[in-house]
Design an enzyme around this catalytic site. Sequence first.
Site, short mmCIF file in Angstrom:
data_model
loop_
_atom_site.label_atom_id
_atom_site.label_comp_id
_atom_site.label_asym_id
_atom_site.label_seq_id
_atom_site.Cartn_x
_atom_site.Cartn_y
_atom_site.Cartn_z
N LYS A 98 36.19 30.03 37.57
CA LYS A 98 35.67 30.60 36.32
C LYS A 98 35.18 29.47 35.39
O LYS A 98 35.45 28.30 35.66
CB LYS A 98 36.79 31.45 35.67
CG LYS A 98 37.20 32.66 36.54
CD LYS A 98 38.28 33.49 35.86
CE LYS A 98 38.61 34.73 36.69
NZ LYS A 98 39.66 35.57 36.04
N TYR A 149 33.14 43.16 37.60
CA TYR A 149 34.41 43.68 37.06
C TYR A 149 34.31 45.17 36.72
O TYR A 149 35.01 45.63 35.81
CB TYR A 149 34.83 42.87 35.84
CG TYR A 149 35.50 41.54 36.17
CD1 TYR A 149 36.61 41.49 37.01
CD2 TYR A 149 35.06 40.34 35.61
CE1 TYR A 149 37.25 40.29 37.31
CE2 TYR A 149 35.70 39.13 35.91
CZ TYR A 149 36.79 39.11 36.75
OH TYR A 149 37.42 37.92 37.04
N PHE A 206 40.45 44.53 26.99
CA PHE A 206 40.04 43.12 27.11
C PHE A 206 38.69 42.95 27.81
O PHE A 206 38.21 41.83 27.96
CB PHE A 206 41.12 42.31 27.86
CG PHE A 206 41.46 42.82 29.23
CD1 PHE A 206 40.67 42.47 30.34
CD2 PHE A 206 42.54 43.66 29.43
CE1 PHE A 206 40.96 42.95 31.61
CE2 PHE A 206 42.85 44.14 30.70
CZ PHE A 206 42.06 43.78 31.79
N ARG A 239 44.73 35.21 47.45
CA ARG A 239 45.43 35.70 46.24
C ARG A 239 46.73 34.94 46.04
O ARG A 239 47.10 34.62 44.91
CB ARG A 239 45.73 37.20 46.36
CG ARG A 239 44.51 38.09 46.40
CD ARG A 239 43.94 38.39 45.07
NE ARG A 239 44.77 39.27 44.26
CZ ARG A 239 44.37 39.76 43.09
NH1 ARG A 239 43.17 39.45 42.59
NH2 ARG A 239 45.17 40.53 42.38
N THR A 248 48.16 37.09 38.18
CA THR A 248 47.07 37.19 37.19
C THR A 248 47.43 36.49 35.88
O THR A 248 46.62 35.75 35.33
CB THR A 248 46.77 38.68 36.91
OG1 THR A 248 46.45 39.32 38.14
CG2 THR A 248 45.61 38.84 35.95
N ARG A 254 46.82 28.88 39.44
CA ARG A 254 47.10 29.27 38.05
C ARG A 254 48.43 28.70 37.58
O ARG A 254 48.57 28.29 36.42
CB ARG A 254 47.08 30.79 37.93
CG ARG A 254 45.67 31.38 38.07
CD ARG A 254 45.72 32.87 38.31
NE ARG A 254 44.41 33.50 38.35
CZ ARG A 254 44.19 34.71 38.86
NH1 ARG A 254 45.20 35.40 39.40
NH2 ARG A 254 42.98 35.21 38.86
N ASN A 271 42.30 32.11 33.02
CA ASN A 271 43.14 31.86 34.19
C ASN A 271 42.38 31.23 35.37
O ASN A 271 42.79 31.35 36.53
CB ASN A 271 43.91 33.13 34.60
CG ASN A 271 43.01 34.27 35.01
OD1 ASN A 271 41.78 34.15 34.96
ND2 ASN A 271 43.60 35.38 35.44
N HIS A 320 39.12 33.36 40.31
CA HIS A 320 39.12 34.75 40.76
C HIS A 320 39.25 34.78 42.28
O HIS A 320 38.71 33.92 42.97
CB HIS A 320 37.81 35.44 40.38
CG HIS A 320 37.54 36.68 41.19
ND1 HIS A 320 38.10 37.89 40.88
CD2 HIS A 320 36.84 36.87 42.34
CE1 HIS A 320 37.73 38.79 41.79
NE2 HIS A 320 36.96 38.19 42.69
N GLU A 374 31.95 42.10 46.83
CA GLU A 374 31.72 40.93 45.96
C GLU A 374 30.82 39.92 46.66
O GLU A 374 29.96 39.31 46.03
CB GLU A 374 33.07 40.32 45.55
CG GLU A 374 33.84 41.24 44.62
CD GLU A 374 35.30 40.82 44.38
OE1 GLU A 374 35.72 39.77 44.91
OE2 GLU A 374 36.00 41.55 43.67
P1 GTP Z 1 40.58 38.32 39.10
O1 GTP Z 1 40.86 37.52 40.31
O2 GTP Z 1 39.85 37.56 38.01
O3 GTP Z 1 39.95 39.65 39.43
O4 GTP Z 1 42.02 38.59 38.46
P2 GTP Z 1 43.14 39.59 39.01
O5 GTP Z 1 42.64 40.38 40.17
O6 GTP Z 1 44.36 38.79 39.19
O7 GTP Z 1 43.32 40.55 37.75
P3 GTP Z 1 42.41 41.80 37.32
O8 GTP Z 1 41.35 42.06 38.31
O9 GTP Z 1 43.34 42.90 36.95
O10 GTP Z 1 41.77 41.25 35.97
C1 GTP Z 1 40.60 40.48 36.00
C2 GTP Z 1 40.68 39.40 34.95
O11 GTP Z 1 40.72 40.00 33.67
C3 GTP Z 1 41.93 38.53 35.01
O12 GTP Z 1 41.86 37.48 35.92
C4 GTP Z 1 42.01 38.02 33.58
O13 GTP Z 1 41.12 36.91 33.40
C5 GTP Z 1 41.50 39.21 32.80
N1 GTP Z 1 42.61 40.01 32.32
C6 GTP Z 1 43.39 40.86 33.03
N2 GTP Z 1 44.34 41.41 32.26
C7 GTP Z 1 44.14 40.88 31.03
C8 GTP Z 1 44.78 41.06 29.76
O14 GTP Z 1 45.74 41.80 29.63
N3 GTP Z 1 44.28 40.34 28.72
C9 GTP Z 1 43.22 39.49 28.84
N4 GTP Z 1 42.79 38.82 27.76
N5 GTP Z 1 42.59 39.31 30.00
C10 GTP Z 1 43.04 39.99 31.07
MG MG Z 2 40.83 41.37 40.18
#
Ligand code: GTP
Ligand code: MG
Length: 148
Positions: A9, A49, A57, A85, A91, A102, A112, A115, A126
């Site tokens: 990212k 997304y 968010f 993962r 996350t 992370r 974070n 992805h 994707e």
């Molecule tokens: P990705 O690998 O980026 O898809 O992350 P993930 O699969 O571990 O989590 P998810 O797909 O649920 O969320 C995508 C992204 O949204 C996360 O990696 C975070 O950067 C952001 N995100 C998720 N939950 C929150 C939250 O509660 N607050 C904020 N500010 N960002 C969030």
């Molecule tokens: Mg995700």
Amino acid sequence: NERTYIMVKPDGVQRGLVGNIIGRFEQRGFKLIALKLVHATPEHLEKHYADLKGKPFFPGLIQYMASGPVVAMVWQGLDAVKTGRSMLGATNPLASAPGTIRGDFALAVGRNICHGSDSVENAEKEIALWFPEGIVQYTHDQAKWIFE
Ligand code: GTP
Ligand code: MG
């Protein structure tokens, strides 16, 4: 052979973590099959997304992801989605184990670093979204030292 979409990212790029993240996937034995630096548009990121549209968010997430270039990659290997993962960590970096990307480099869920696809089906979606031009084919000579 399973493939996963991994992305550094904008914060990971700005903080100089691209080499470290690529190195982890190389060292683990995954095969790099696609790689590019892209400054994605909000429209493109909203497709990436799409599942999160409606979350409080979401606007901030799109703004963050569009704030600079990302490194888009596809890695191939055994259980690439699940292993990818686990290499990223949870996350929320506060819950990510030390030794994960992370867990080693991040503190805030909204910054974070990286992805990784969460299912084989989403990985294929994707990959098609980020690499519509297709993917290079080549033999990974190390494979015979990594797999039985
Ligand atoms: P990705 O690998 O980026 O898809 O992350 P993930 O699969 O571990 O989590 P998810 O797909 O649920 O969320 C995508 C992204 O949204 C996360 O990696 C975070 O950067 C952001 N995100 C998720 N939950 C929150 C939250 O509660 N607050 C904020 N500010 N960002 C969030
Ligand atoms: Mg995700």
